[in-house]
Design an enzyme around this catalytic site. Structure first.
Site, PDB file in Angstrom:
ATOM      1  N   HIS A 142       0.936  -1.263   0.577  1.00 29.77           N
ATOM      2  CA  HIS A 142       0.145  -0.026   0.131  1.00 29.77           C
ATOM      3  C   HIS A 142       1.030   1.391  -0.476  1.00 29.77           C
ATOM      4  O   HIS A 142       2.245   1.395   0.633  1.00 29.77           O
ATOM      5  CB  HIS A 142      -0.952   0.129   0.979  1.00 29.77           C
ATOM      6  CG  HIS A 142      -1.813  -1.170   1.046  1.00 29.77           C
ATOM      7  ND1 HIS A 142      -2.645  -1.495   2.675  1.00 29.77           N
ATOM      8  CD2 HIS A 142      -2.171  -2.022   0.214  1.00 29.77           C
ATOM      9  CE1 HIS A 142      -3.650  -2.389   1.831  1.00 29.77           C
ATOM     10  NE2 HIS A 142      -3.739  -2.575   0.814  1.00 29.77           N
ATOM     11  N   PRO A 172      -5.040  -1.311  18.542  1.00 22.58           N
ATOM     12  CA  PRO A 172      -4.332  -1.452  17.094  1.00 22.58           C
ATOM     13  C   PRO A 172      -4.987   0.078  16.035  1.00 22.58           C
ATOM     14  O   PRO A 172      -4.310  -0.594  15.299  1.00 22.58           O
ATOM     15  CB  PRO A 172      -5.957  -2.194  16.986  1.00 22.58           C
ATOM     16  CG  PRO A 172      -6.991  -1.870  17.984  1.00 22.58           C
ATOM     17  CD  PRO A 172      -6.272  -1.723  19.147  1.00 22.58           C
ATOM     18  N   TYR A 228       3.274   6.488  10.406  1.00 23.80           N
ATOM     19  CA  TYR A 228       2.685   4.866   9.675  1.00 23.80           C
ATOM     20  C   TYR A 228       2.975   4.166  10.420  1.00 23.80           C
ATOM     21  O   TYR A 228       3.256   2.288   9.828  1.00 23.80           O
ATOM     22  CB  TYR A 228       1.165   5.649   9.148  1.00 23.80           C
ATOM     23  CG  TYR A 228       0.519   4.566   8.574  1.00 23.80           C
ATOM     24  CD1 TYR A 228      -0.545   4.573   9.818  1.00 23.80           C
ATOM     25  CD2 TYR A 228       0.115   4.037   7.557  1.00 23.80           C
ATOM     26  CE1 TYR A 228      -1.794   3.334   9.476  1.00 23.80           C
ATOM     27  CE2 TYR A 228      -1.086   2.485   7.735  1.00 23.80           C
ATOM     28  CZ  TYR A 228      -1.855   2.763   8.759  1.00 23.80           C
ATOM     29  OH  TYR A 228      -3.107   1.979   8.439  1.00 23.80           O
TER      30      TYR A 228
END
Length: 391
Positions: free
Chosen positions: A72, A292, A384
């Site tokens: 991704h 999460p 991220y």
């Protein structure tokens, strides 16, 4: 029995540690309380930072990951009825994340260890550790109907949040930081085409939702719910209706399919300091838990292992104990940065019961700022895809 490193726990941390030690000629025995079938079927997180993929590749256990993992380059934030794409690769010099189920990585590492004929003992019962403040720690356990003892130079506690290793550290020598969030996630696994090629994080008045995937034909979807939610009260129709509403799914954007699994995921932030006591070293969930939202659990475990492997390699090479003395501080420096990011993502995207009008407006203003600021998006993207490793 005698080995250099006794590893308790055959999750990502324990298995990766054993594999990387083997590459360096360091002997290890891995003990796991559960059966192989149980360990390989546990559905857990499935997003790997670029550094995690590189680490698994260096460890020689990433062939299937590279064949089947879904790379991704970005993610989408949805709020106020509008989607905003965050270009992860473009904002971080080409870094990406990869979707690959944690249980699949575990299968790969188990297969590699067994193929090499290295000791991995499943269904090890009554595991206990002894003499961790000495230079000759021991692990006792029952396996194959026999009581056994394993003498070690080092014990690695990779046995998760509820394991025996952290509990073996005297409470006076351990500091706990804990935050339990007032919500949980209802997660489903569905045999349906993913809603998007990239993850969608959605904030809605009814609560948070997340659309992700396990493959091109299996979707993983989450809804914010109460911590004590009864999953039996959520029919398939109710789940799909809530997902359509919260994700703002238009037309046929959200494909409905057979729901293969439902479950509730608790939300907490947890850190135990220090991560070392004598010859016992904690790694992974034994030392820390993150909510999460930021997809950091397995990635933090891999980062711990990198630091521990480097320290143990120097120790067994006779280069002294400087790196093992710094193990805890080195790991915690990164852990607290990741805790901050995971907390930030969680508080930004979830609905809090009792949230007043001021708090709501501030969160919406922050999302608006994030959607329009390259600097803010870069901060999110850098965290991220994964912060730099200490080494």
């Amino acid at each position: 029995m005698r080995t250099q490193v006794g590893i308790i726990g055959a999750g990502p941390a324990g298995l990766l540690l054993a594999q990387m030690l083997h590459q360096r000629g360091i002997d290890a025995v891995v003990l796991e309380a559960r059966s192989r079938a149980y360990v390989e079927s546990r559905i857990r997180a499935g997003l790997l930072e670029q550094g995690s993929v590189e680490t698994l590749t260096e460890a020689g256990v990433a062939d299937r990951l590279h064949r089947e993992g879904l790379v991704h380059h970005g993610l989408e934030l949805r709020f106020g009825g509008t989607g905003h794409r965050i270009d992860l690769a473009g904002l971080t010099g080409g870094k990406v994340v990869t979707i690959y189920g944690q249980q699949e990585a575990v299968k790969d590492m188990i297969a590699a260890r067994l193929a090499a004929g290295l000791p991995l003992l499943f269904e090890a019962a009554d595991v206990a550790i002894h003499d961790i403040a000495t230079n000759r720690p021991r692990i006792t356990f029952r396996h194959g109907g026999r009581d056994q003892a394993l003498e070690c130079d080092i014990i690695a506690g990779c046995d998760g949040f509820h394991g025996v290793c952290r509990a073996a550290i005297p409470s006076a020598d351990l500091r706990i930081f804990d935050r339990v969030y007032p919500f949980a996630w209802l997660g489903i696994l569905s045999r349906s085409k993913p809603m998007s090629e990239e993850l969608i994080y959605a904030r809605h008045a009814d609560g948070f939702a997340l659309a992700t995937m396990r493959s091109t034909t299996v979707s993983r979807l989450y809804l914010q719910c109460a911590p004590d939610e009864d999953v039996a009260q959520w029919s398939d129709d109710r789940i799909w209706s809530a997902l359509r509403t919260r994700l703002g799914a238009a037309g046929g954007e959200l494909e409905e399919g057979p729901i293969l699994q439902k479950g509730i995921t608790a939300m907490r932030s947890f850190v135990a300091e220090p991560m070392r006591h004598g010859r016992l070293f904690l790694a992974g969930d034994a030392a820390h838990i993150v909510p999460p939202t930021g997809a950091k659990g397995m990635n933090l475990a891999i980062a711990d292992v990198r630091v521990l492997v480097r320290a143990l390699e120097a120790f067994f090479a006779g280069e002294g104990g400087d790196l093992i003395d710094r193990y805890s501080a080195t790991c915690l420096d990164r852990i607290w940065k990741v805790q901050r990011f995971s907390w930030w993502m969680t508080q930004l995207l979830h609905r809090y019961d009792g949230e007043d009008a001021f708090e709501h407006r501030v969160r919406m203003a922050e999302l608006d700022y994030l959607a329009g600021s390259v600097a803010a998006q870069t901060t999110l993207a850098e965290n991220y895809v994964g912060l730099p490793y200490a080494d």
